[in-house]
Design a protein around this motif. Structure first.
Motif, PDB file in Angstrom:
ATOM      1  N   GLU A 107      -8.546   6.586   1.587  1.00 42.74           N
ATOM      2  CA  GLU A 107      -8.170   7.241   0.332  1.00 42.74           C
ATOM      3  C   GLU A 107      -9.114   6.797  -0.783  1.00 42.74           C
ATOM      4  O   GLU A 107      -9.236   5.601  -1.064  1.00 42.74           O
ATOM      5  CB  GLU A 107      -6.727   6.874  -0.035  1.00 42.74           C
ATOM      6  N   PRO A 108      -9.816   7.742  -1.427  1.00 40.55           N
ATOM      7  CA  PRO A 108     -10.737   7.345  -2.501  1.00 40.55           C
ATOM      8  C   PRO A 108      -9.999   6.776  -3.705  1.00 40.55           C
ATOM      9  O   PRO A 108      -8.942   7.267  -4.081  1.00 40.55           O
ATOM     10  CB  PRO A 108     -11.469   8.644  -2.850  1.00 40.55           C
ATOM     11  N   THR A 109     -10.574   5.740  -4.276  1.00 43.19           N
ATOM     12  CA  THR A 109      -9.996   5.117  -5.465  1.00 43.19           C
ATOM     13  C   THR A 109     -10.630   5.711  -6.718  1.00 43.19           C
ATOM     14  O   THR A 109     -11.602   6.462  -6.646  1.00 43.19           O
ATOM     15  CB  THR A 109     -10.256   3.601  -5.448  1.00 43.19           C
ATOM     16  N   GLY A 110     -10.085   5.328  -7.854  1.00 42.07           N
ATOM     17  CA  GLY A 110     -10.637   5.795  -9.121  1.00 42.07           C
ATOM     18  C   GLY A 110     -12.083   5.371  -9.305  1.00 42.07           C
ATOM     19  O   GLY A 110     -12.894   6.119  -9.868  1.00 42.07           O
ATOM     20  N   SER A 111     -12.427   4.186  -8.798  1.00 40.64           N
ATOM     21  CA  SER A 111     -13.797   3.691  -8.977  1.00 40.64           C
ATOM     22  C   SER A 111     -14.801   4.530  -8.192  1.00 40.64           C
ATOM     23  O   SER A 111     -15.932   4.734  -8.643  1.00 40.64           O
ATOM     24  CB  SER A 111     -13.886   2.219  -8.549  1.00 40.64           C
ATOM     25  N   VAL A 112     -14.418   5.023  -7.005  1.00 44.07           N
ATOM     26  CA  VAL A 112     -15.320   5.866  -6.219  1.00 44.07           C
ATOM     27  C   VAL A 112     -15.536   7.200  -6.931  1.00 44.07           C
ATOM     28  O   VAL A 112     -16.672   7.671  -7.082  1.00 44.07           O
ATOM     29  CB  VAL A 112     -14.761   6.091  -4.799  1.00 44.07           C
ATOM     30  N   VAL A 148      -4.953   8.882  -9.511  1.00 47.07           N
ATOM     31  CA  VAL A 148      -4.837   7.612  -8.771  1.00 47.07           C
ATOM     32  C   VAL A 148      -4.981   6.389  -9.674  1.00 47.07           C
ATOM     33  O   VAL A 148      -4.617   5.278  -9.285  1.00 47.07           O
ATOM     34  CB  VAL A 148      -5.896   7.536  -7.639  1.00 47.07           C
ATOM     35  N   ASP A 149      -5.520   6.595 -10.875  1.00 44.20           N
ATOM     36  CA  ASP A 149      -5.750   5.476 -11.793  1.00 44.20           C
ATOM     37  C   ASP A 149      -5.617   5.992 -13.221  1.00 44.20           C
ATOM     38  O   ASP A 149      -6.607   6.263 -13.896  1.00 44.20           O
ATOM     39  CB  ASP A 149      -7.139   4.879 -11.547  1.00 44.20           C
ATOM     40  N   SER A 150      -4.377   6.139 -13.659  1.00 41.50           N
ATOM     41  CA  SER A 150      -4.101   6.813 -14.941  1.00 41.50           C
ATOM     42  C   SER A 150      -4.652   6.068 -16.147  1.00 41.50           C
ATOM     43  O   SER A 150      -4.757   6.642 -17.231  1.00 41.50           O
ATOM     44  CB  SER A 150      -2.588   7.008 -15.114  1.00 41.50           C
ATOM     45  N   GLU A 151      -5.013   4.790 -15.983  1.00 41.96           N
ATOM     46  CA  GLU A 151      -5.503   4.011 -17.117  1.00 41.96           C
ATOM     47  C   GLU A 151      -6.962   3.604 -16.928  1.00 41.96           C
ATOM     48  O   GLU A 151      -7.386   2.537 -17.368  1.00 41.96           O
ATOM     49  CB  GLU A 151      -4.617   2.781 -17.323  1.00 41.96           C
TER      50      GLU A 151
END
Length: 708
Positions: free
Chosen positions: A502-507, A534-537
């Protein structure tokens, strides 16, 4: 019986009563005067000499014996071992066997220790076989020495099958042990299980062996069995077990052991304390590490190293450097581990002057040939902007391991020397060093920074197909960054969407950054939604989108994003840059005018700006976030933190001095252009490290080739 003979008889029965060289020589002389120096009494005198570490005197007497008894051989072999003359100890053992003397159980612990210290596993296995044939494999101390040898030398490999040694033990091997197993911890286990009697050293050796092999469940099982055998764990046992809980990040069980050592009154033990410091630090409880450290009555290099490493692991680099200074002030000599721990702090803080001081300390301490320190120095110089010094150290190393190779490959990658990094990667493989997952991150980063798309795909595919290395998030991010920089935005989007994990916000953020560079707002909006899901902040995503909306004049969308940020309690991280001058770090924030040298800085920037405009510089105001007139936008660019830091460096250093600046976020397009002009006008090399790479500006050009 005369009084002198009675005295000799008493001393022979209790030779430990002799405590000095003078007393030993008196006894030796008494034997000679009474003409009673038999082989047996000579062996006793030799034993006394060796107990007092009088090797020269022991050998003089030993060489007078035509056929030295076993006791004499044992004493000489043990003394050689105790004085770290391991080769001579093994030679003496061979001579003893050649003379026809059969060693007893007292000889083998010293012989096995010498094998261990010389890393001579082959000889040690031969000795093990001899022990089995003599039937001495039941002796407690011999078995402890065997276990220690296999534990210390595990993983070295051998052409001799350890199973054959155990096959020679009739009627003692269970079916579960009959299979031939590789050397190392399995050999330790076999020796342990065949021991009829075990002491705390036996248990400690098997527990430490399991822990060092990463077999944590087995180590903990042995601790429980140890308790059931009514053998109390000591400081060594607990210091072996505590790192397990830091690897498991099981701080609850670690605290239970902490409570146990407090109740047993051994919490002040330096080994226990160091293990507790390490355990809490790896569990991200650095305050508990500090508390344990503060209660240690005695602090040695191990305890200092544990907390220094803990600070670095938890991103508290200034505290790491401060503690290292305290360590030196306290006259605790830093060892190789201390330097390997503290040098990364200099790398992260870009404190080149402190890194140079540590390098000097390394040279004075005689550690310049230590591969771990050299690798840390390569990494430090690379990350502090001096890739030439990093390469010089790397080239001077006698041996390179995967850590040193990876450090120099990543160093060249971050400095824009992508082709050199790829060349080094290929050379590493030719040297027989197999790339690990970190090395692949380094070479993929190198390809990304110079646009080697085909080469990067080749490396990425070879990870699983050739080396059996499963791609992790860092590898996917590097490939996504590569495709994005090359303008293959849709391909990058599909690549991330079809990742095995699952790709993260950083990817996704790597692609968003590329969308910003290539001004693809439509795709950027799709990517931003993926990030926020996936990374609302994710602050970086908000800032990039605000920048893109601003550059496209879409002020309403930008205002909506800012309102959303405000509701989430998010504040944009201010852009700041810092520069070292006279062993002090000077920081600058964009738009800030508080620095004491600001008047001189402004004078310089105004003068250089006039020259820049004459040479064709035109400000790029598209990235300015504010809805203001063009003149105001140019003034805002004029006050960017990296320009302030560079100006400060130029006005305070001699002509020709290299300027090194670090910035906490990505350098903007306009500053990149401006600094090229400044480097040409001032005839300075200017090195700027932003949050993704180094830019070497010189004579009007940049090492990145404007590909960043």
């Amino acid at each position: 019986m005369s009084s002198s003979k009675a005295l000799i008889k008493t001393l022979i029965k209790n030779p430990t009563r002799i405590k000095s060289k003078h007393q030993a020589k008196q006894l030796h002389a008494q034997f000679l005067r009474t003409q009673s120096l038999s082989h047996t009494s000579a062996s006793v005198v030799i034993s006394i000499y060796t107990n007092l570490r009088l090797l020269h005197e022991a050998l003089l007497l030993f060489h007078t014996l035509e056929s030295p008894p076993v006791l004499a051989w044992k004493s000489v072999i043990r003394c050689f071992t105790d004085q770290s003359l391991f080769s001579r100890a093994l030679s003496s053992f061979v001579q003893m066997r050649a003379s026809g003397r059969c060693p007893d159980h007292n000889v083998f612990p010293s012989v096995l220790k010498s094998c261990t210290m010389m890393s001579d596993l082959r000889f040690g296995e031969s000795v093990h076989g001899y022990i089995v044939r003599l039937g001495l494999d039941c002796d407690l101390y011999t078995c402890n020495a065997l276990m220690n040898m296999y534990a210390k030398l595990q993983g070295m490999g051998s052409k001799i099958s350890v199973g054959k040694l155990f096959d020679e033990m009739p009627h003692r091997m269970s079916d579960s042990m009959s299979s031939v197993l590789p050397l190392g911890i399995d050999s330790v286990r076999k020796v342990f299980e065949l021991m009829p009697r075990k002491d705390v050293v036996s248990w400690n050796t098997i527990i430490a062996g399991y822990a060092q092999s990463g077999m944590y469940e087995d180590a903990l099982r042995m601790v429980r069995e140890m308790a059931s055998e009514a053998i109390k764990p000591d400081a060594f046992t607990l210091s072996s077990v505590l790192p397990i809980f830091s690897e498991y990040v099981d701080v609850t069980k670690g605290k239970e052991i902490h409570g146990y050592v407090i109740r047993k009154g051994i919490d002040a033990d330096v080994y226990i304390g160091s293990s507790l410091v390490d355990m809490y630090a790896k569990s991200a409880r650095i305050e508990d590490s500090e508390r344990v450290f503060s209660h240690l009555l005695r602090r040695d290099s191990i305890s200092y190293n544990s907390l220094v490493a803990g600070y670095v692991q938890n991103g508290r680099y200034n505290e790491a450097l401060k503690l290292f200074r305290q360590m030196v002030t306290a006259k605790v000599r830093p060892g190789p581990v201390a330097f390997s721990s503290v040098l990364p702090a200099c790398a992260h803080l870009s404190t080149l002057h402190l890194g140079k001081q540590l390098h000097g300390y390394v040279l004075r301490g005689g550690y310049s040939d230590n591969i771990f320190i050299d690798s840390a120095l390569v990494d430090m110089y690379s990350k502090c902007g001096n890739i030439k010094a990093a390469r010089k150290i790397f080239d001077s190393m006698n041996v390179h391991d995967e850590v040193s190779w990876t450090a120099i490959i990543m160093g060249h990658a971050l400095h824009g020397h992508g082709h050199e990094a790829v060349s080094l990667f290929e050379e590493m493989k030719l040297q027989g060093v197999e790339p690990n997952h970190v090395a692949f991150v380094a070479v993929l980063t190198a390809c990304s920074h110079v646009g080697l798309v085909d080469e990067a795909w080749g490396y990425f595919n070879s990870m699983t197909e050739v080396y059996g290395v499963n791609p992790e998030l860092e590898h996917y991010a590097a490939v996504a960054d590569l495709l994005g920089r090359a303008g293959k935005l849709e391909e990058a989007y599909d690549f991330i969407s079809n990742m095995r994990v699952e790709p993260t916000g950083s990817v996704w953020s790597t692609l968003l950054s590329s969308c910003s560079v290539h001004k693809n707002l439509e795709l950027a909006e799709k990517v931003a939604e993926k990030i926020f899901a996936v990374d609302s902040e994710n602050m970086g995503a908000y800032v990039l989108m605000c920048n893109m909306y601003a550059s496209n004049g879409r002020w309403k969308e930008m205002a909506k994003l800012r309102l959303r940020m405000k509701k989430l309690g998010m504040r944009k991280k201010p852009a700041c840059s810092w520069i070292e001058f006279k062993n002090k770090t000077h920081g600058f924030v964009s738009g800030d005018r508080s620095h004491s040298s600001m008047e001189r800085i402004n004078e310089f920037l105004e003068a250089v700006m006039e020259q820049m405009e004459k040479e064709g510089y035109v400000a790029d105001t598209s990235g300015v976030l504010h809805d203001v007139d063009e003149e105001h936008k140019r003034e805002l660019l004029f006050g960017h933190s990296e320009r302030l830091a560079i100006a400060f460096g130029i006005i305070n250093t001699e002509p020709g001095t290299t300027i090194r600046v670090t910035k906490n976020i990505r350098i903007c397009r306009d500053c990149h252009v401006a600094i090229k002009f400044i480097s040409k006008i001032t005839e300075r090399e200017i090195i700027v490290r932003d949050n993704s790479r180094f830019h070497h500006f010189n004579r009007g050009s940049c090492s990145c080739g404007d590909y960043w």
